[in-house]
Scaffold this active site. Structure first.
Site, mmCIF file in Angstrom:
data_model
loop_
_atom_site.group_PDB
_atom_site.id
_atom_site.type_symbol
_atom_site.label_atom_id
_atom_site.label_comp_id
_atom_site.label_asym_id
_atom_site.label_seq_id
_atom_site.Cartn_x
_atom_site.Cartn_y
_atom_site.Cartn_z
ATOM 1 N N CYS A 114 1.778 -8.326 -2.403
ATOM 2 C CA CYS A 114 2.648 -7.349 -1.766
ATOM 3 C C CYS A 114 4.017 -7.121 -2.401
ATOM 4 C CB CYS A 114 2.773 -7.722 -0.298
ATOM 5 S SG CYS A 114 1.128 -7.765 0.459
ATOM 6 N N HIS A 253 9.121 -7.703 3.474
ATOM 7 C CA HIS A 253 7.725 -7.250 3.519
ATOM 8 C C HIS A 253 7.266 -7.293 4.983
ATOM 9 C CE1 HIS A 253 3.573 -6.816 2.901
ATOM 10 N NE2 HIS A 253 3.244 -8.089 2.884
ATOM 11 N N ASN A 283 0.572 -3.971 7.801
ATOM 12 C CA ASN A 283 0.988 -4.436 6.478
ATOM 13 C C ASN A 283 0.479 -3.429 5.440
ATOM 14 O OD1 ASN A 283 1.087 -5.667 3.973
ATOM 15 N ND2 ASN A 283 0.391 -7.671 4.703
#
Ligand code: COA
Length: 326
Positions: A114, A253, A283
């Protein structure tokens, strides 16, 4: 010394919404469990026919508009994507075509999970620092809906699709103050896609066992995330002779609201010093810090002159941070 600044941000989230109740209608899960354990209410998934470069191009066009420049002024396009349009060639070249960046060159990066945008900003700012580029478009686009097993309740509930972009521009004073990147092979198999590479080419058997999809050890990733998030924020701030009091916002994140809460608490900072949208989008992988930054700026939460730390972590293991002034 040539510095970089973020001249414009943009993000794109596909229209179609999948709610927790939609997932609970066929999986052994519930809206209550997902909200309590992860903080997600819904996520968005791409339309049939929509691809990684479409999402990235939409985010990129917004970033260019916000920066007040046209696509022909872009020198370099960087894309971070876990699932590109094709395994080869680079999807950045499709973004170049879709936005009409006729004077640019482009390439894809893969850091694992990520922190894609954080890695991209780091690389892009170095092309600006050496004088070879003036305008670098950094994009991250993750179509997670095509990388997950929708029948696996652990991974199906956490991810969503989205893209983000920042236009980095040469500047006489630092917008990007510093960046920091890390990888650690000890957690290599903590989050990964088993089949489809050279170790395990796709076979009938791997498809039968659904090994072409993302697998994750949730507990290990949670532990890792709540360690590196606060450690990396502290490290990048201290390295630049600042304290947490000098930082207006931490943009992390958007993996799990509990990761964000625990990490902010470890830093001794209130939740007001961050911005979250994991409840709406889930996410969105590499895109997520850019989606959060873009939305916070769009809503007037983050303003010109604010000092911000972007911090991200994920499969690899990899993690990193960007210290910047808007
Ligand atoms: C995924 C996550 C929410 C799971 O929470 P957890 O507290 O670690 O939960 P566990 O995996 O220990 O599972 C607890 C129980 O919930 C169950 N469970 C797992 N997924 C579930 C779901 N979607 N709905 C309901 N129950 C679920 C487990 O089977 C387990 O049941 P058991 O106690 O009967 O065995 C959490 O680990 C997490 O967020 N990790 C980080 C993941 C991440 O950010 N990944 C980013 C991509 S790399």
């Amino acid at each position: 010394m040539i510095y970089s600044k973020i001249a414009g941000t943009g993000f794109y989230i596909p229209k179609k919404i999948v709610t927790n109740d939609d997932l609970a209608s066929y999986l052994d899960t519930s809206d209550e469990w997902i909200q309590r354990k992860i903080g997600i209410k819904e996520r968005h998934v791409a339309a049939e026919g929509e691809v990684t470069s479409d999402m990235a191009a939409a985010a990129a066009e917004k970033a260019l508009k916000n920066a007040g420049i046209t696509a022909d002024q872009v020198d370099l396009i960087i894309l971070a994507a876990n699932l590109p349009d094709h395994i080869s060639p680079a999807t950045a070249v499709q973004i170049q075509k879709k936005i009409g960046a006729e004077n640019a060159f482009g390439f894809d990066i893969k850091c694992g999970g990520c922190p894609g945008l954080v890695y991209g900003i780091t690389i892009g700012s170095k092309f600006i620092a050496d004088g070879s580029c003036k305008n670098v478009l950094v994009t991250a686009s993750d179509m997670n809906s095509r990388a997950i097993d929708w029948d696996d309740r652990l991974t199906a509930v956490i991810l969503g699709d989205g893209a983000s972009a920042v236009l980095l521009q040469a500047s006489d004073k630092p917008g990007i103050i510093d960046t920091e990147l890390h990888t650690d092979p000890s957690g290599y198999y903590g989050a990964y896609i088993p089949a489809g590479g050279t170790v395990e080419p796709i076979t009938e058997q791997s498809l039968k066992e659904r090994r072409q999809y993302f697998k994750m050890d949730g507990r290990a990733i949670f532990q890792f995330a709540t360690t590196v998030f606060p450690d990396t924020v502290r490290s990048i701030v201290a390295k630049n002779n600042m304290t947490l009091d000098d930082i207006d916002f931490i943009i992390p994140h958007q993996a799990n609201i509990n990761i964000i809460k625990e990490s902010m608490s470890k830093l001794g900072l209130p939740m007001e010093r961050t911005f979250t949208n994991v409840d709406k989008y889930g996410n969105t992988g590499g895109a997520s810090v850019g989606v959060a930054l873009g939305e916070a700026i769009e809503r007037g939460v983050i303003k010109k002159g604010d000092k911000v730390v972007l911090v991200s972590f994920g499969a690899g293991l990899c993690w990193g941070a960007v210290l910047l002034e808007i």
